[in-house]
Design a protein around this motif. Structure first.
Motif, PDB file in Angstrom:
ATOM      1  N   VAL B 351       1.304 124.446 157.719  1.00 40.88           N
ATOM      2  CA  VAL B 351       0.383 125.554 157.529  1.00 40.88           C
ATOM      3  C   VAL B 351      -0.950 124.715 157.789  1.00 40.88           C
ATOM      4  O   VAL B 351      -1.233 123.637 157.514  1.00 40.88           O
ATOM      5  CB  VAL B 351       0.334 126.101 155.973  1.00 40.88           C
ATOM      6  CG1 VAL B 351      -0.937 126.549 155.535  1.00 40.88           C
ATOM      7  CG2 VAL B 351       1.644 126.852 155.768  1.00 40.88           C
ATOM      8  N   PRO B 352      -1.961 125.726 158.684  1.00 41.42           N
ATOM      9  CA  PRO B 352      -3.347 125.098 158.712  1.00 41.42           C
ATOM     10  C   PRO B 352      -4.030 124.652 157.587  1.00 41.42           C
ATOM     11  O   PRO B 352      -4.062 125.460 156.371  1.00 41.42           O
ATOM     12  CB  PRO B 352      -3.947 126.274 159.528  1.00 41.42           C
ATOM     13  CG  PRO B 352      -2.860 127.027 160.279  1.00 41.42           C
ATOM     14  CD  PRO B 352      -1.738 127.063 159.031  1.00 41.42           C
ATOM     15  N   ARG B 353      -4.943 123.879 157.762  1.00 40.74           N
ATOM     16  CA  ARG B 353      -5.674 123.329 156.446  1.00 40.74           C
ATOM     17  C   ARG B 353      -7.021 123.686 156.554  1.00 40.74           C
ATOM     18  O   ARG B 353      -7.541 123.899 157.938  1.00 40.74           O
ATOM     19  CB  ARG B 353      -5.607 121.813 156.182  1.00 40.74           C
ATOM     20  CG  ARG B 353      -4.305 121.304 155.674  1.00 40.74           C
ATOM     21  CD  ARG B 353      -4.284 119.991 155.204  1.00 40.74           C
ATOM     22  NE  ARG B 353      -3.016 119.337 155.300  1.00 40.74           N
ATOM     23  CZ  ARG B 353      -2.986 118.040 155.176  1.00 40.74           C
ATOM     24  NH1 ARG B 353      -3.958 117.237 154.717  1.00 40.74           N
ATOM     25  NH2 ARG B 353      -1.849 117.364 155.041  1.00 40.74           N
ATOM     26  N   CYS B 354      -7.839 123.968 155.673  1.00 40.81           N
ATOM     27  CA  CYS B 354      -9.425 124.015 155.732  1.00 40.81           C
ATOM     28  C   CYS B 354      -9.895 122.883 154.563  1.00 40.81           C
ATOM     29  O   CYS B 354     -10.059 123.189 153.587  1.00 40.81           O
ATOM     30  CB  CYS B 354      -9.745 125.711 155.486  1.00 40.81           C
ATOM     31  SG  CYS B 354      -8.775 126.319 154.192  1.00 40.81           S
ATOM     32  N   GLY B 355     -10.163 121.735 155.194  1.00 39.03           N
ATOM     33  CA  GLY B 355     -10.291 120.879 154.171  1.00 39.03           C
ATOM     34  C   GLY B 355      -9.234 120.507 153.289  1.00 39.03           C
ATOM     35  O   GLY B 355      -8.242 120.275 153.809  1.00 39.03           O
ATOM     36  N   PHE B 356      -9.379 120.338 152.088  1.00 34.18           N
ATOM     37  CA  PHE B 356      -8.526 119.979 150.889  1.00 34.18           C
ATOM     38  C   PHE B 356      -7.345 121.349 150.831  1.00 34.18           C
ATOM     39  O   PHE B 356      -6.084 120.895 150.517  1.00 34.18           O
ATOM     40  CB  PHE B 356      -9.259 119.904 149.474  1.00 34.18           C
ATOM     41  CG  PHE B 356      -8.624 119.422 148.440  1.00 34.18           C
ATOM     42  CD1 PHE B 356      -8.673 118.181 148.287  1.00 34.18           C
ATOM     43  CD2 PHE B 356      -7.593 120.277 147.662  1.00 34.18           C
ATOM     44  CE1 PHE B 356      -8.030 117.449 147.237  1.00 34.18           C
ATOM     45  CE2 PHE B 356      -7.238 119.295 146.602  1.00 34.18           C
ATOM     46  CZ  PHE B 356      -7.468 118.103 146.190  1.00 34.18           C
ATOM     47  N   TRP B 357      -7.796 122.377 151.283  1.00 37.34           N
ATOM     48  CA  TRP B 357      -6.957 123.673 151.159  1.00 37.34           C
ATOM     49  C   TRP B 357      -6.166 123.847 152.230  1.00 37.34           C
ATOM     50  O   TRP B 357      -6.123 123.719 153.169  1.00 37.34           O
ATOM     51  CB  TRP B 357      -7.886 124.641 150.839  1.00 37.34           C
ATOM     52  CG  TRP B 357      -8.786 124.328 149.716  1.00 37.34           C
ATOM     53  CD1 TRP B 357     -10.140 124.028 149.463  1.00 37.34           C
ATOM     54  CD2 TRP B 357      -8.621 124.167 148.030  1.00 37.34           C
ATOM     55  NE1 TRP B 357     -10.782 123.662 148.419  1.00 37.34           N
ATOM     56  CE2 TRP B 357      -9.705 123.865 147.300  1.00 37.34           C
ATOM     57  CE3 TRP B 357      -7.325 124.617 147.438  1.00 37.34           C
ATOM     58  CZ2 TRP B 357      -9.748 123.736 145.899  1.00 37.34           C
ATOM     59  CZ3 TRP B 357      -7.349 124.626 146.059  1.00 37.34           C
ATOM     60  CH2 TRP B 357      -8.598 123.871 145.352  1.00 37.34           C
ATOM     61  N   PHE B 358      -5.173 124.957 151.958  1.00 33.69           N
ATOM     62  CA  PHE B 358      -4.359 125.442 152.861  1.00 33.69           C
ATOM     63  C   PHE B 358      -4.894 127.049 153.389  1.00 33.69           C
ATOM     64  O   PHE B 358      -5.363 127.532 152.672  1.00 33.69           O
ATOM     65  CB  PHE B 358      -2.978 125.708 152.354  1.00 33.69           C
ATOM     66  CG  PHE B 358      -2.093 124.414 152.183  1.00 33.69           C
ATOM     67  CD1 PHE B 358      -1.981 123.676 152.994  1.00 33.69           C
ATOM     68  CD2 PHE B 358      -1.129 124.588 150.881  1.00 33.69           C
ATOM     69  CE1 PHE B 358      -1.185 122.534 152.738  1.00 33.69           C
ATOM     70  CE2 PHE B 358      -0.803 123.519 150.712  1.00 33.69           C
ATOM     71  CZ  PHE B 358      -0.592 122.358 151.612  1.00 33.69           C
ATOM     72  N   CYS B 359      -4.818 127.042 154.809  1.00 34.46           N
ATOM     73  CA  CYS B 359      -5.380 128.307 155.286  1.00 34.46           C
ATOM     74  C   CYS B 359      -4.576 128.958 156.133  1.00 34.46           C
ATOM     75  O   CYS B 359      -4.829 129.090 157.381  1.00 34.46           O
ATOM     76  CB  CYS B 359      -6.625 127.994 155.909  1.00 34.46           C
ATOM     77  SG  CYS B 359      -8.170 127.981 154.802  1.00 34.46           S
ATOM     78  N   PRO B 360      -3.506 129.348 155.711  1.00 37.19           N
ATOM     79  CA  PRO B 360      -2.541 130.101 156.511  1.00 37.19           C
ATOM     80  C   PRO B 360      -3.088 131.454 157.276  1.00 37.19           C
ATOM     81  O   PRO B 360      -4.143 131.986 156.262  1.00 37.19           O
ATOM     82  CB  PRO B 360      -1.347 130.515 155.780  1.00 37.19           C
ATOM     83  CG  PRO B 360      -1.935 130.519 154.501  1.00 37.19           C
ATOM     84  CD  PRO B 360      -3.149 129.435 154.149  1.00 37.19           C
ATOM     85  N   THR B 361      -2.689 131.746 158.485  1.00 37.25           N
ATOM     86  CA  THR B 361      -3.395 133.095 158.822  1.00 37.25           C
ATOM     87  C   THR B 361      -2.727 134.225 157.991  1.00 37.25           C
ATOM     88  O   THR B 361      -3.544 135.291 157.998  1.00 37.25           O
ATOM     89  CB  THR B 361      -3.063 133.352 160.228  1.00 37.25           C
ATOM     90  OG1 THR B 361      -1.534 133.058 160.438  1.00 37.25           O
ATOM     91  CG2 THR B 361      -3.793 132.069 161.132  1.00 37.25           C
ATOM     92  N   THR B 362      -1.847 134.262 157.425  1.00 38.57           N
ATOM     93  CA  THR B 362      -1.145 135.412 156.571  1.00 38.57           C
ATOM     94  C   THR B 362      -0.574 134.892 155.654  1.00 38.57           C
ATOM     95  O   THR B 362      -0.223 133.509 155.307  1.00 38.57           O
ATOM     96  CB  THR B 362      -0.005 136.130 157.387  1.00 38.57           C
ATOM     97  OG1 THR B 362       0.965 135.199 157.751  1.00 38.57           O
ATOM     98  CG2 THR B 362      -0.415 136.810 158.620  1.00 38.57           C
ATOM     99  N   VAL B 363      -0.333 135.446 154.430  1.00 34.74           N
ATOM    100  CA  VAL B 363      -0.003 135.035 152.842  1.00 34.74           C
ATOM    101  C   VAL B 363       1.608 134.415 153.249  1.00 34.74           C
ATOM    102  O   VAL B 363       2.382 135.265 153.932  1.00 34.74           O
ATOM    103  CB  VAL B 363       0.062 136.074 152.006  1.00 34.74           C
ATOM    104  CG1 VAL B 363       0.604 135.893 150.743  1.00 34.74           C
ATOM    105  CG2 VAL B 363      -1.499 136.540 151.526  1.00 34.74           C
ATOM    106  N   GLN B 364       1.622 133.270 152.815  1.00 30.36           N
ATOM    107  CA  GLN B 364       3.037 132.792 152.760  1.00 30.36           C
ATOM    108  C   GLN B 364       3.601 132.624 151.486  1.00 30.36           C
ATOM    109  O   GLN B 364       3.222 132.361 150.681  1.00 30.36           O
ATOM    110  CB  GLN B 364       2.843 131.303 153.363  1.00 30.36           C
ATOM    111  CG  GLN B 364       2.080 131.043 154.504  1.00 30.36           C
ATOM    112  CD  GLN B 364       2.927 131.371 155.615  1.00 30.36           C
ATOM    113  OE1 GLN B 364       3.928 130.790 156.210  1.00 30.36           O
ATOM    114  NE2 GLN B 364       2.135 132.198 156.740  1.00 30.36           N
TER     115      GLN B 364
END
Lengths: 164, 440
Positions: B351-364
């Motif tokens: 899943v793609p990250r945005c810094g510390f966090w996960f940033c999936p394009t859709t809810v997983q």
């Protein structure tokens, strides 16, 4: 303190070279330690602590010096072939002296961690992520764990996942 | 004020032996209610006061309540209680903007007196033990006794290192009131206490200071984890660095401190309802909620509002408190359920990250299995959303907030939404065996 962390395949195949030598036990992140002809860095032992021992993963470029102090805090310094400490990690029943382990990077770590606080991860972990410095800390109940590395200094063939 | 109202109402109702828990808890077992109600209307004597003002009149009952004996509950190993045991908890917007901060109000009193104060915005943390409050949040009239360190003439101080930074302060005793329950003369940490020397370098070398409401993101921390004391026997035997200190003549040095004097989980000091707690929060929508309210109920199977029922019990390691989580073929032996982490944290590379966090394009939607040390397991289906979108939503209770971790699995606050999560305290009897364990 017992740890439930299972041995990774990498760690399981790591061959300890079991040689102690002289010099500072805790070389700081980013500094260079002397490596002798046998590939062993210099270190000393303190009373009640285990002597620092150089370990090398048999199939990779990952090499680290590991010591456990009298308080059972285990510290690893990952050393490149030229002797640069490009990463450190720790684990134990108390926090190590992170300022000593990070050396000149400690103030940067604190500045970046402070700036990240509003959207940080809560009480039990922190992460500083920048192009030149990565630091992760986790305090879980009574277990203190963390690692720091210099991304641009990772030797060829070494990834962040190798720093445990 | 809410606590006070709740206690008074319950005290009145207790006369008729028909009790109801505060803040949404269920009714009590009628047999045990009759027994305890007759012996001591505990709640009525509990000193409670609004901020800064000593309670008028009533002398304090330092140790309330006779535990109901086995006569009323022959099949249970747990003393039955009718003491009000529910504290409201909230996740809402706070000054620093931090999401998923679970908070409660706590009342503390000078031991054995009615000099009390209620402090709001205390973070509820199942990942640590003991109450810690900023000195700046305490009224000058609330003079709490210092705990002595081992060497003569020195007072105890604590450097408590969290993952996010350290707190430094004195160790003092207070009567800690939560609902109608009292942890009498219990060690707490008073953070940034001006009465003790400044932070020793030894402590500040651990990382980031959390010595203000801004850095702490709260007025303090209520540690209600699976142990009785924050450090335990390790600190009683060895003067570990960055734990306990003895201070005298303007300097503080690392020192041992007996477990009984260490900063202590207040639950373990209650006369009843002292074997653990259950935290219950409502489910939130995928995009989160502006705020939620829930309950923190003390005791396990001590009243009808804290029954384990069909919850799966997962015993944790008695030394570490960890259970194991198996996720995508990997088992993480360092796994815990922690209201003090504001996201779910685990390794996930897809899943793609945005810094510390996960940033999936859709809810997983993901699945994991949590296992106790006895092999009991519970399957968990959970969802993770785009952290950037969640932060931008203006919501403060985020059930889908998750980020990356290396080699461990931290079930943080999102896990609690829509569940009843029990944390049982070490060496405390429950119908499912002794703690420590988690159950949900």
């Amino acid at each position: 303190m017992p740890h439930l962390k299972s041995l990774s395949p990498l760690r399981a195949i790591a061959a300890a070279l079991m040689i102690a030598a002289s010099g500072p036990t805790h070389a700081q992140l980013g500094t260079t330690v002397a490596i002798d002809a046998s590939g062993t860095s210099s270190s000393s032992s303190t009373p009640g602590a285990t002597a620092a021992v150089m370990h090398q993963a048999s199939n990779s470029a990952v090499r680290w010096q590991e010591s456990t102090d009298a308080n059972q805090i285990r510290v690893r310094q990952y050393v490149s072939s030229s002797g640069q400490v490009y990463a450190v990690s720790w684990d134990g029943p108390a926090m190590p002296d992170v300022a000593v382990l990070l050396g000149t990077w400690f103030d940067r770590y604190r500045q970046d961690a402070s700036a990240a606080l509003p959207n940080a991860s809560g009480l039990h972990s922190s992460r500083v992520s920048s192009s030149d410095l990565m630091v992760e800390t986790a305090v879980r109940l009574r277990d203190f764990n963390g690692r720091a590395w210099l991304p641009s200094a990772l030797p060829a063939g070494v990834t962040a996942a190798d720093i445990e | 004020m809410r606590n006070q109202t709740c206690v008074l109402i319950t005290a009145i109702i207790a006369v008729s032996a028909t009790m109801f828990g505060c803040g949404g808890g269920g009714s009590n077992d009628s047999t045990s209610a009759a027994a305890t109600g007759a012996s001591s209307p505990t709640a009525a004597s509990a000193p409670l006061a609004s901020s800064g003002a000593p309670a008028a009149g009533t002398p304090a009952a330092a140790v309330p309540a006779q535990p109901a004996t086995s006569a009323s509950a022959p099949a249970s190993t747990v003393a039955q209680s009718t003491t009000p045991n529910v504290v409201p908890i909230t996740v809402a917007q706070i000054a620093t903007g931090t999401r998923n901060m679970l908070q409660a109000s706590v009342t503390i009193c000078v031991p054995g007196t009615s000099t009390c104060q209620t402090i709001d915005n205390i973070q509820v943390d199942t990942g640590s033990q003991g109450l810690r409050i900023l000195a700046s949040a305490l009224a000058p009239t609330l003079v709490l006794p210092s705990v002595a360190a081992a060497s003569t003439g020195s007072t105890a101080a604590s450097c408590t290192v969290f993952g996010s930074g350290y707190t430094w302060g004195s160790v003092r005793t207070a009567d800690v009131h939560l609902a109608g329950l009292v942890a009498a003369a219990t060690s707490i940490q008073v953070i940034s206490d001006p009465a003790i020397p400044a932070v020793p370098t030894d402590c500040s070398n651990s990382g980031l200071p959390m010595l203000t409401a801004t850095a702490l993101r709260s007025n303090g921390i209520l540690g209600v984890g699976p142990f009785r004391a924050d450090c335990g026997s390790g600190c009683a035997v060895t003067a570990l660095p960055r734990w306990y200190y003895g201070c005298s003549s303007g300097a503080c040095v690392a020192a041992t401190l007996p477990v009984a004097q260490q900063v202590t989980n207040p639950i373990s000091r209650f006369a009843t309802d002292n074997n653990g707690l259950v935290i219950e929060l409502p489910a939130v929508a995928a995009a989160g909620a502006a705020s939620v309210t829930g309950t923190m109920t003390f005791g396990i199977d001590s009243q009808s509002n804290n029954l384990l029922g069909s919850a799966q019990v997962l015993p944790s390691n008695s030394m570490t408190g960890f259970v194991a989580t198996t996720f995508q073929g990997q088992t993480y032996g360092t796994s815990f359920i922690d209201s003090g982490s504001n996201g779910l944290f685990f390794p996930l590379s897809s899943v793609p990250r945005c810094g510390f966090w996960f940033c999936p394009t859709t809810v997983q939607s993901l699945d994991a299995t949590v296992a106790g040390i006895n092999g009991a397991t519970s399957n968990v289906t959970f969802t993770i959303g785009n952290a950037t979108s969640l932060f931008a939503s203006g919501n403060y209770a985020l059930g889908n907030l998750a980020g990356s971790a290396s080699n461990y699995f931290d079930w943080g606050l999102p896990f609690f939404f829509g569940r009843r999560v029990f944390t049982a305290i070490e060496a405390s009897a429950t119908p499912a065996g002794n703690g420590p364990y988690y159950a949900f």
